[in-house]
Design a protein around this motif. Structure first.
Motif, PDB file in Angstrom:
ATOM      1  N   GLU A   1     -30.866  -7.746  35.374  1.00 52.96           N
ATOM      2  CA  GLU A   1     -31.358  -6.373  35.261  1.00 52.96           C
ATOM      3  C   GLU A   1     -31.763  -6.069  33.820  1.00 52.96           C
ATOM      4  OE1 GLU A   1     -28.892  -3.365  37.058  1.00 52.96           O
ATOM      5  OE2 GLU A   1     -28.107  -4.809  38.502  1.00 52.96           O
ATOM      6  N   ALA A   2     -31.045  -6.644  32.878  1.00 56.21           N
ATOM      7  CA  ALA A   2     -31.382  -6.441  31.462  1.00 56.21           C
ATOM      8  C   ALA A   2     -32.754  -7.030  31.143  1.00 56.21           C
ATOM      9  CB  ALA A   2     -30.312  -7.067  30.573  1.00 56.21           C
ATOM     10  N   ASP A   3     -33.071  -8.184  31.741  1.00 55.58           N
ATOM     11  CA  ASP A   3     -34.387  -8.794  31.530  1.00 55.58           C
ATOM     12  C   ASP A   3     -35.497  -7.850  31.966  1.00 55.58           C
ATOM     13  OD1 ASP A   3     -33.366 -11.229  30.585  1.00 55.58           O
ATOM     14  OD2 ASP A   3     -33.247 -12.087  32.596  1.00 55.58           O
ATOM     15  N   ILE A   4     -35.309  -7.253  33.147  1.00 58.34           N
ATOM     16  CA  ILE A   4     -36.332  -6.351  33.663  1.00 58.34           C
ATOM     17  C   ILE A   4     -36.452  -5.110  32.781  1.00 58.34           C
ATOM     18  CG2 ILE A   4     -37.120  -5.041  35.662  1.00 58.34           C
ATOM     19  CD1 ILE A   4     -35.430  -6.857  37.393  1.00 58.34           C
ATOM     20  N   GLY A   5     -35.301  -4.576  32.389  1.00 51.12           N
ATOM     21  CA  GLY A   5     -35.322  -3.416  31.497  1.00 51.12           C
ATOM     22  C   GLY A   5     -36.034  -3.719  30.197  1.00 51.12           C
ATOM     23  N   ASP A   6     -35.799  -4.916  29.653  1.00 49.08           N
ATOM     24  CA  ASP A   6     -36.469  -5.312  28.411  1.00 49.08           C
ATOM     25  C   ASP A   6     -37.976  -5.440  28.616  1.00 49.08           C
ATOM     26  OD1 ASP A   6     -34.038  -5.372  27.149  1.00 49.08           O
ATOM     27  OD2 ASP A   6     -33.829  -7.558  27.159  1.00 49.08           O
ATOM     28  N   ALA A   7     -38.383  -5.982  29.764  1.00 49.61           N
ATOM     29  CA  ALA A   7     -39.813  -6.140  30.040  1.00 49.61           C
ATOM     30  C   ALA A   7     -40.494  -4.778  30.134  1.00 49.61           C
ATOM     31  CB  ALA A   7     -40.014  -6.925  31.333  1.00 49.61           C
ATOM     32  N   ILE A   8     -39.834  -3.831  30.795  1.00 51.57           N
ATOM     33  CA  ILE A   8     -40.390  -2.476  30.897  1.00 51.57           C
ATOM     34  C   ILE A   8     -40.456  -1.822  29.524  1.00 51.57           C
ATOM     35  CG2 ILE A   8     -39.981  -0.158  31.817  1.00 51.57           C
ATOM     36  CD1 ILE A   8     -38.741  -1.530  34.287  1.00 51.57           C
ATOM     37  N   GLU A   9     -39.392  -2.000  28.734  1.00 49.32           N
ATOM     38  CA  GLU A   9     -39.370  -1.423  27.385  1.00 49.32           C
ATOM     39  C   GLU A   9     -40.477  -2.023  26.529  1.00 49.32           C
ATOM     40  OE1 GLU A   9     -37.933   1.081  24.342  1.00 49.32           O
ATOM     41  OE2 GLU A   9     -37.417   1.016  26.474  1.00 49.32           O
ATOM     42  N   LEU A  10     -40.680  -3.333  26.657  1.00 49.36           N
ATOM     43  CA  LEU A  10     -41.724  -3.992  25.878  1.00 49.36           C
ATOM     44  C   LEU A  10     -43.107  -3.499  26.287  1.00 49.36           C
ATOM     45  CD1 LEU A  10     -42.557  -6.040  23.763  1.00 49.36           C
ATOM     46  CD2 LEU A  10     -42.390  -7.838  25.505  1.00 49.36           C
TER      47      LEU A  10
ATOM     48  N   GLY B   1     -49.104   9.190  16.276  1.00 43.92           N
ATOM     49  CA  GLY B   1     -47.656   9.103  16.468  1.00 43.92           C
ATOM     50  C   GLY B   1     -47.226   9.734  17.775  1.00 43.92           C
ATOM     51  N   ARG B   2     -47.814  10.870  18.101  1.00 43.86           N
ATOM     52  CA  ARG B   2     -47.469  11.552  19.356  1.00 43.86           C
ATOM     53  C   ARG B   2     -47.901  10.719  20.554  1.00 43.86           C
ATOM     54  NH1 ARG B   2     -50.830  15.786  21.889  1.00 43.86           N
ATOM     55  NH2 ARG B   2     -49.686  16.594  23.698  1.00 43.86           N
ATOM     56  N   ALA B   3     -49.091  10.137  20.495  1.00 40.78           N
ATOM     57  CA  ALA B   3     -49.586   9.310  21.596  1.00 40.78           C
ATOM     58  C   ALA B   3     -48.666   8.119  21.835  1.00 40.78           C
ATOM     59  CB  ALA B   3     -51.004   8.832  21.295  1.00 40.78           C
ATOM     60  N   GLU B   4     -48.209   7.509  20.750  1.00 38.79           N
ATOM     61  CA  GLU B   4     -47.331   6.343  20.878  1.00 38.79           C
ATOM     62  C   GLU B   4     -45.993   6.730  21.503  1.00 38.79           C
ATOM     63  OE1 GLU B   4     -45.870   2.571  18.180  1.00 38.79           O
ATOM     64  OE2 GLU B   4     -46.394   4.439  17.150  1.00 38.79           O
ATOM     65  N   ALA B   5     -45.396   7.811  21.028  1.00 40.68           N
ATOM     66  CA  ALA B   5     -44.096   8.234  21.553  1.00 40.68           C
ATOM     67  C   ALA B   5     -44.188   8.597  23.031  1.00 40.68           C
ATOM     68  CB  ALA B   5     -43.579   9.419  20.739  1.00 40.68           C
ATOM     69  N   LEU B   6     -45.258   9.270  23.419  1.00 37.83           N
ATOM     70  CA  LEU B   6     -45.428   9.661  24.809  1.00 37.83           C
ATOM     71  C   LEU B   6     -45.588   8.451  25.722  1.00 37.83           C
ATOM     72  CD1 LEU B   6     -47.839  12.688  24.291  1.00 37.83           C
ATOM     73  CD2 LEU B   6     -45.579  12.812  25.370  1.00 37.83           C
ATOM     74  N   ALA B   7     -46.360   7.465  25.273  1.00 43.57           N
ATOM     75  CA  ALA B   7     -46.575   6.266  26.090  1.00 43.57           C
ATOM     76  C   ALA B   7     -45.282   5.483  26.272  1.00 43.57           C
ATOM     77  CB  ALA B   7     -47.653   5.387  25.462  1.00 43.57           C
ATOM     78  N   ARG B   8     -44.473   5.425  25.226  1.00 40.76           N
ATOM     79  CA  ARG B   8     -43.200   4.714  25.341  1.00 40.76           C
ATOM     80  C   ARG B   8     -42.249   5.441  26.288  1.00 40.76           C
ATOM     81  NH1 ARG B   8     -41.158   2.073  19.715  1.00 40.76           N
ATOM     82  NH2 ARG B   8     -39.628   1.340  21.223  1.00 40.76           N
ATOM     83  N   GLU B   9     -42.230   6.764  26.196  1.00 43.19           N
ATOM     84  CA  GLU B   9     -41.373   7.545  27.092  1.00 43.19           C
ATOM     85  C   GLU B   9     -41.850   7.422  28.541  1.00 43.19           C
ATOM     86  OE1 GLU B   9     -38.164   9.692  28.197  1.00 43.19           O
ATOM     87  OE2 GLU B   9     -38.612   8.915  26.188  1.00 43.19           O
ATOM     88  N   HIS B  10     -43.156   7.359  28.715  1.00 49.44           N
ATOM     89  CA  HIS B  10     -43.726   7.238  30.049  1.00 49.44           C
ATOM     90  C   HIS B  10     -43.237   5.960  30.738  1.00 49.44           C
ATOM     91  CE1 HIS B  10     -46.530   7.637  33.325  1.00 49.44           C
ATOM     92  NE2 HIS B  10     -47.144   6.514  33.011  1.00 49.44           N
ATOM     93  N   ALA B  11     -43.177   4.862  30.003  1.00 48.12           N
ATOM     94  CA  ALA B  11     -42.724   3.595  30.583  1.00 48.12           C
ATOM     95  C   ALA B  11     -41.275   3.692  31.057  1.00 48.12           C
ATOM     96  CB  ALA B  11     -42.885   2.464  29.572  1.00 48.12           C
ATOM     97  N   ARG B  12     -40.498   4.541  30.425  1.00 43.40           N
ATOM     98  CA  ARG B  12     -39.075   4.640  30.773  1.00 43.40           C
ATOM     99  C   ARG B  12     -38.857   5.273  32.147  1.00 43.40           C
ATOM    100  NH1 ARG B  12     -38.420   5.959  24.876  1.00 43.40           N
ATOM    101  NH2 ARG B  12     -37.796   3.975  23.935  1.00 43.40           N
TER     102      ARG B  12
END
Length: 247
Positions: free
Chosen positions: A80-89, A209-220
């Motif tokens: 499960e950690a592998d999948i979480g890391d892939a999504i985070e990446l 900076g805002r675009a980057e933060a939003l895209a990262r949050e979206h993946a979560r």
């Protein structure tokens, strides 16, 4: 056969081999730890061993297969950690793509086209939960993410996003097929769509900076759906490749 047609045939056979082996793995026809035989795969896919051998090496680089001490390749298992890391990446890479798109700028016609896509998504998620057209949402969602990875004009970033999303459970649409069986699925889709619009707005306003933060949050959001699916075992088979998770 002309010199020009020979490379084209080789490329076609190589692509067929990669896609064919992926299908064997993600459909469950070969299981985690199972050794893949070049001869058997060649016969099953109707291809020669040369493109099959190249495809096995490529899929090992992508992380789907692993080399085994006795030689050859076996299907990998994932935690499960592998999948979480892939999504985070994926979120990190899409965030970088969004930031660079904002900093470098996007032509108005492209932004107009994407705003039209946002309107389509708004109409889809705005319907009552029982009436949501999930295939249409999945198609439009995929279209947005395909555009996002290319907006900054970097082939390198696009390739790296393609690499991390080669694992089906890290793809932006990975858990959408089971959304209808997740409580408050419409709420999740509405949140995702609001994030799509916010990302696009930040790019349009040149707010990197805002675009980057939003895209990262979206993946979560995908990680939240992953947690729900893992807890509800009956849904695992509905997410391609997720049965490869062994703990």
């Amino acid at each position: 056969m002309t010199p020009k047609s020979l490379p084209e045939r080789n490329v076609t056979q190589s692509v067929k081999a990669v896609l064919g082996i992926r299908e064997l793995v993600f459909s469950g026809e070969v299981m985690p730890g199972e050794r893949l035989s070049e001869i058997t795969i060649s016969e099953r896919l109707g291809l020669s061993r040369t493109p099959v051998r190249a495809a096995l090496a490529r899929l090992e680089q992508e992380g789907i297969l692993e080399m085994i001490p006795s030689g050859g390749y076996a299907v990998r298992s994932f935690s499960e950690a592998d999948i979480g890391d892939a999504i985070e990446l994926r979120g990190v890479l899409e965030g970088t793509a969004a930031r660079l798109a904002a900093e470098r700028g996007v032509v108005p016609s492209r932004l107009a086209s994407l705003n039209g896509l946002m309107d389509e998504l708004d109409r889809i998620v705005g319907k009552p939960a029982a009436e949501i057209d999930f295939p249409a949402y999945i198609a439009r969602n995929q279209e947005f993410h395909e555009a996002l990875k290319s907006l900054c004009g970097s082939d390198m970033i696009r390739r790296e996003i393609d690499r991390v999303t080669s694992l089906p459970f890290s793809d932006p649409s990975a858990f959408l097929e089971v959304q209808a069986e997740i409580p408050q699925c419409q709420v999740s889709l509405i949140i995702a769509q609001s994030q799509h619009r916010a990302i696009l707005n930040a790019i349009e306003m040149r707010q990197g900076g805002r675009a980057e933060a939003l895209a990262r949050e979206h993946a979560r959001l995908a990680r939240q759906n992953l947690d729900y699916v893992i807890e509800n075992k009956k849904l695992i088979r509905k997410v391609p490749g997720l049965f490869l998770v062994t703990g």
